[in-house]
Write a protein that holds these residues in place. Structure first.
Motif, PDB file in Angstrom:
ATOM      1  N   VAL A 116      54.647 -25.596 -40.274  1.00 34.04           N
ATOM      2  CA  VAL A 116      55.625 -26.052 -41.038  1.00 34.04           C
ATOM      3  C   VAL A 116      55.628 -27.577 -41.733  1.00 34.04           C
ATOM      4  CG1 VAL A 116      57.882 -26.227 -41.737  1.00 34.04           C
ATOM      5  CG2 VAL A 116      57.129 -24.256 -40.511  1.00 34.04           C
ATOM      6  N   ILE A 117      55.419 -27.566 -43.044  1.00 36.67           N
ATOM      7  CA  ILE A 117      55.066 -28.758 -43.571  1.00 36.67           C
ATOM      8  C   ILE A 117      56.023 -28.990 -44.852  1.00 36.67           C
ATOM      9  CG2 ILE A 117      53.693 -30.385 -45.051  1.00 36.67           C
ATOM     10  CD1 ILE A 117      51.093 -28.930 -43.489  1.00 36.67           C
ATOM     11  N   GLY A 118      56.713 -30.012 -44.326  1.00 35.86           N
ATOM     12  CA  GLY A 118      58.015 -30.484 -45.738  1.00 35.86           C
ATOM     13  C   GLY A 118      57.208 -31.575 -46.277  1.00 35.86           C
ATOM     14  N   ALA A 119      57.029 -31.520 -47.793  1.00 38.77           N
ATOM     15  CA  ALA A 119      56.451 -32.754 -48.345  1.00 38.77           C
ATOM     16  C   ALA A 119      56.985 -33.120 -49.629  1.00 38.77           C
ATOM     17  CB  ALA A 119      54.730 -32.530 -48.507  1.00 38.77           C
ATOM     18  N   GLY A 120      57.268 -34.503 -49.732  1.00 34.31           N
ATOM     19  CA  GLY A 120      57.998 -35.214 -50.775  1.00 34.31           C
ATOM     20  C   GLY A 120      56.920 -35.147 -52.118  1.00 34.31           C
ATOM     21  N   SER A 121      55.678 -35.092 -51.843  1.00 33.19           N
ATOM     22  CA  SER A 121      54.963 -35.200 -53.062  1.00 33.19           C
ATOM     23  C   SER A 121      53.573 -34.357 -53.007  1.00 33.19           C
ATOM     24  CB  SER A 121      54.481 -36.541 -53.193  1.00 33.19           C
ATOM     25  OG  SER A 121      53.468 -36.981 -52.398  1.00 33.19           O
ATOM     26  N   GLU A 122      52.910 -34.105 -54.050  1.00 32.20           N
ATOM     27  CA  GLU A 122      51.609 -33.309 -53.751  1.00 32.20           C
ATOM     28  C   GLU A 122      50.357 -34.212 -53.162  1.00 32.20           C
ATOM     29  OE1 GLU A 122      50.690 -30.293 -54.048  1.00 32.20           O
ATOM     30  OE2 GLU A 122      48.714 -30.978 -53.639  1.00 32.20           O
ATOM     31  N   ARG A 123      50.611 -35.361 -53.273  1.00 28.87           N
ATOM     32  CA  ARG A 123      49.694 -36.389 -52.457  1.00 28.87           C
ATOM     33  C   ARG A 123      49.545 -36.399 -51.013  1.00 28.87           C
ATOM     34  NH1 ARG A 123      49.129 -42.776 -53.941  1.00 28.87           N
ATOM     35  NH2 ARG A 123      47.044 -43.347 -52.882  1.00 28.87           N
ATOM     36  N   ALA A 124      50.972 -36.225 -50.624  1.00 23.62           N
ATOM     37  CA  ALA A 124      51.480 -36.305 -49.221  1.00 23.62           C
ATOM     38  C   ALA A 124      50.935 -34.942 -48.662  1.00 23.62           C
ATOM     39  CB  ALA A 124      52.752 -36.433 -48.817  1.00 23.62           C
ATOM     40  N   ALA A 125      51.263 -33.636 -49.608  1.00 18.88           N
ATOM     41  CA  ALA A 125      50.727 -32.482 -48.999  1.00 18.88           C
ATOM     42  C   ALA A 125      49.342 -32.393 -48.756  1.00 18.88           C
ATOM     43  CB  ALA A 125      51.322 -31.348 -50.226  1.00 18.88           C
ATOM     44  N   GLU A 126      48.664 -32.716 -49.697  1.00 24.62           N
ATOM     45  CA  GLU A 126      47.107 -32.678 -49.571  1.00 24.62           C
ATOM     46  C   GLU A 126      46.714 -33.458 -48.499  1.00 24.62           C
ATOM     47  OE1 GLU A 126      45.336 -30.969 -51.106  1.00 24.62           O
ATOM     48  OE2 GLU A 126      43.187 -32.025 -50.185  1.00 24.62           O
ATOM     49  N   VAL A 127      47.546 -34.716 -47.963  1.00 24.70           N
ATOM     50  CA  VAL A 127      46.924 -35.138 -46.710  1.00 24.70           C
ATOM     51  C   VAL A 127      47.339 -34.207 -45.561  1.00 24.70           C
ATOM     52  CG1 VAL A 127      47.366 -37.155 -45.135  1.00 24.70           C
ATOM     53  CG2 VAL A 127      47.041 -37.700 -47.864  1.00 24.70           C
ATOM     54  N   MET A 128      48.197 -33.638 -45.642  1.00 25.74           N
ATOM     55  CA  MET A 128      48.636 -32.725 -44.313  1.00 25.74           C
ATOM     56  C   MET A 128      47.778 -31.725 -44.401  1.00 25.74           C
ATOM     57  SD  MET A 128      51.170 -34.389 -43.105  1.00 25.74           S
ATOM     58  CE  MET A 128      51.547 -33.237 -41.842  1.00 25.74           C
ATOM     59  N   ARG A 129      47.447 -30.822 -45.482  1.00 29.64           N
ATOM     60  CA  ARG A 129      46.538 -29.845 -45.627  1.00 29.64           C
ATOM     61  C   ARG A 129      45.204 -30.340 -45.096  1.00 29.64           C
ATOM     62  NH1 ARG A 129      48.944 -27.715 -50.872  1.00 29.64           N
ATOM     63  NH2 ARG A 129      47.896 -29.374 -51.588  1.00 29.64           N
ATOM     64  N   ARG A 130      44.745 -31.582 -45.348  1.00 29.99           N
ATOM     65  CA  ARG A 130      43.462 -31.904 -45.025  1.00 29.99           C
ATOM     66  C   ARG A 130      43.501 -32.160 -43.295  1.00 29.99           C
ATOM     67  NH1 ARG A 130      42.414 -36.907 -47.773  1.00 29.99           N
ATOM     68  NH2 ARG A 130      40.668 -37.291 -46.208  1.00 29.99           N
ATOM     69  N   LEU A 131      44.595 -32.801 -42.920  1.00 30.86           N
ATOM     70  CA  LEU A 131      44.636 -32.851 -41.437  1.00 30.86           C
ATOM     71  C   LEU A 131      44.641 -31.625 -40.657  1.00 30.86           C
ATOM     72  CD1 LEU A 131      47.487 -35.527 -41.076  1.00 30.86           C
ATOM     73  CD2 LEU A 131      45.171 -35.469 -39.881  1.00 30.86           C
ATOM     74  N   TYR A 132      45.298 -30.542 -41.164  1.00 25.43           N
ATOM     75  CA  TYR A 132      45.244 -29.069 -40.551  1.00 25.43           C
ATOM     76  C   TYR A 132      44.333 -28.087 -40.964  1.00 25.43           C
ATOM     77  CZ  TYR A 132      49.641 -30.147 -38.045  1.00 25.43           C
ATOM     78  OH  TYR A 132      50.759 -30.725 -37.358  1.00 25.43           O
ATOM     79  N   ARG A 133      43.292 -28.776 -41.512  1.00 25.77           N
ATOM     80  CA  ARG A 133      42.045 -27.869 -42.252  1.00 25.77           C
ATOM     81  C   ARG A 133      41.442 -26.912 -40.980  1.00 25.77           C
ATOM     82  NH1 ARG A 133      38.013 -27.050 -45.476  1.00 25.77           N
ATOM     83  NH2 ARG A 133      36.076 -27.183 -44.461  1.00 25.77           N
ATOM     84  N   PRO A 134      41.225 -27.559 -39.741  1.00 26.67           N
ATOM     85  CA  PRO A 134      40.749 -26.446 -38.833  1.00 26.67           C
ATOM     86  C   PRO A 134      41.666 -25.240 -38.594  1.00 26.67           C
ATOM     87  CG  PRO A 134      40.684 -28.787 -38.220  1.00 26.67           C
ATOM     88  CD  PRO A 134      41.350 -28.905 -39.351  1.00 26.67           C
ATOM     89  N   LEU A 135      42.975 -25.298 -38.873  1.00 24.54           N
ATOM     90  CA  LEU A 135      43.968 -24.414 -38.690  1.00 24.54           C
ATOM     91  C   LEU A 135      43.899 -23.485 -39.924  1.00 24.54           C
ATOM     92  CD1 LEU A 135      46.961 -25.869 -36.778  1.00 24.54           C
ATOM     93  CD2 LEU A 135      45.155 -24.649 -35.937  1.00 24.54           C
ATOM     94  N   TYR A 136      43.718 -23.817 -41.029  1.00 28.93           N
ATOM     95  CA  TYR A 136      43.533 -23.205 -42.302  1.00 28.93           C
ATOM     96  C   TYR A 136      42.295 -22.095 -41.902  1.00 28.93           C
ATOM     97  CZ  TYR A 136      46.506 -25.393 -45.523  1.00 28.93           C
ATOM     98  OH  TYR A 136      47.290 -26.091 -46.554  1.00 28.93           O
TER      99      TYR A 136
END
Ligand code: NAD
Length: 437
Positions: free
Chosen positions: A169-189
């Motif tokens: 679960v990721i709550g992000a205040g901006s698309e830029r932050a969401a993108e960093v979080m997506r990259r961090l969790y890439r192995p789980l994607y």
């Protein structure tokens, strides 16, 4: 990628080590100098299966390091995670956010490039916004975003839970932050883990909704177990009979002495307080909290009853003091209610736990600590199982019976079969099952 993890407790250390296993460079920071010293020496300050190997491997690979210095840890990071404690605030039951806000101030002082500030700690709705305004106040021109990424791992199986979660679960205040979080969790994607990307507030509330739902499920089956005892039904068959219904699900339908641990008691209470504060009370959860508190206390009475109505001058052998197996965590463990109540009733308590005794010795004065399970039993008037560690599941019952003064067992985790126990000559009581002798 590069991250800093503030707090090297059960969540911070496991998450930090797991991110480094994903290939991220992780620097873990803690205020506790002894913890950091031990980690630097290669010692793991908590008991969590598999964590020693995981940490050693990633330290050796140069991806995981430890420091007391946040400035050093935040150099060049994409994100800084806050994984500090949020215990119950003394007096009113709200979550104590002082550690989170202190971390926010320290982050603010060290921001020198765009960074996502992520709360991994379990925090009430609105905390992310407050973290944002603290940082903004200290550093009005800093480039940062705040995100919420609550953690759902369980102690005892934390690494597997982090590496193969049911969801992130990721709550992000901006698309830029969401993108960093997506990259961090890439192995789980890549292994198709569902990612719930939402607002800060929704992510914060989701964590509490999950924990309070699970606490309610446990409390439900505990009450059904009590009813089973009155009407001669077997709670395990009831649990199976309902759990096979996909709408209900099999997990968290195991009766016991009441939920404990570092999360459910404090999180149920904190959500109750938040809900009351905003005028939308959660009456179900208020009741769950009340039932569970009373249940933990009532467990000592069960043991007293099994000893014939009094434990005055008697010895009670206790197996397991942690709130669940495979952890050394003693926070809000049912044993902290049960053992003092037995002592107050005049019992001498002799106990053993495979991992929790170091911490427990501090919290439970007057207990005689044994070297192993059998060491608790000699001439005891009763043995009570409080935690379902594997090594208690296959005790040599002949030896147990021969060691005890009376063959009385109170199994608060239902790890033995009532018929077998009666056949073995025990006066055996468990939770919600017929066959009490
Ligand atoms: P913990 O008490 O084990 O660890 C917290 C660590 O943070 C401690 O080592 C402490 O020294 C350190 N710390 C506090 N303030 C600091 C600061 N300003 N700078 C650096 N270090 C600091 O806590 P935990 O069990 O890991 O829980 C952390 C959070 O995660 C809580 O909000 C908890 O509710 C949540 N959570 C816990 C679990 C769990 O199973 N333990 C699971 C999911 C979520």
């Amino acid at each position: 990628m590069r991250i800093a993890m503030i707090g090297t407790g059960y969540v911070g250390l496991v998450s930090g080590a797991c991110f480094s296993e994903f290939g991220v460079h992780v620097c873990c920071v803690d205020k506790d100098a002894e913890k950091i010293e031990r980690l630097k020496r290669g010692e793991i300050p908590i008991y969590e299966p598999g964590l020693d190997d995981l940490v050693a491997r990633n330290v050796a690979a140069g991806r995981l390091s430890f420091t007391l210095d946040l400035k050093e840890a935040m150099q060049g990071v994409d994100a800084v995670f806050i994984a500090v404690g949020t215990p119950t605030r003394r007096g009113d039951g709200h979550a104590d956010l002082s550690y989170v806000y202190a971390a926010a101030e320290e982050i603010a002082a060290n921001l020198d490039h765009y960074t996502v500030v992520v709360t991994k700690s379990t925090v009430p709705v609105g905390t992310g916004r407050e973290v944002e305004s603290i940082i903004r106040r200290v550093r009005p021109a800093a480039e940062f975003d705040v995100a919420s990424n609550p953690e759902f791992l369980r102690e005892g199986s934390a690494i597997g839970d982090f590496m193969r979660p049911d969801r992130v679960v990721i709550g992000a205040g901006s698309e830029r932050a969401a993108e960093v979080m997506r990259r961090l969790y890439r192995p789980l994607y890549l292994i198709e883990t569902p990612i719930v990307l939402t607002s800060l507030e929704t992510a914060e509330l989701t964590k509490y909704a999950a924990n309070t739902f699970l606490a309610a499920k446990i409390t439900f089956i505990n009450e059904i177990a009590d009813l089973c005892e009155k009407v001669g039904a077997d709670v395990h068959d009831v649990a199976r009979g309902i759990g096979l219904d996909g709408r209900i699900g099999k997990k968290f339908l195991h009766p016991g002495p009441g939920y404990g641990g570092s999360c459910f008691p404090k999180d149920t209470l904190a959500l109750v307080r938040t809900a009351q504060q905003v005028g939308s009370p959660l009456r179900i959860i208020e009741t769950v909290v009340d039932i569970n508190d009373k249940r933990k206390k009532a467990m000592a009475e069960r043991i007293v009853a099994a000893c014939g109505g009094s434990v005055e001058g008697r010895t009670v052998a206790v197996l397991g003091v942690t709130f669940k197996p495979n952890t050394d965590d003693m926070r809000d463990s049912p044993s902290l209610d049960i053992i003092p109540a037995l002592q107050k009733a005049g019992a001498h308590v002799r106990a053993f736990d495979p991992a929790g005794m170091h911490e427990a010795a501090r919290l439970l004065p007057g207990v005689e600590w044994a070297k192993d399970a059998y060491g608790t039993l000699q001439d005891a008037d009763c043995v009570a199982i409080l935690t379902e560690w594997n090594e208690f599941r296959a005790l040599d019952l002949k030896r147990v019976k021969a060691s005890l003064k009376r063959p009385v067992m109170v199994d608060l985790r239902n790890i033995y079969n009532p018929e077998d126990m009666v056949r073995a000559g025990f006066s055996y009581s468990s939770i919600g099952r017929p066959g009490k002798a």
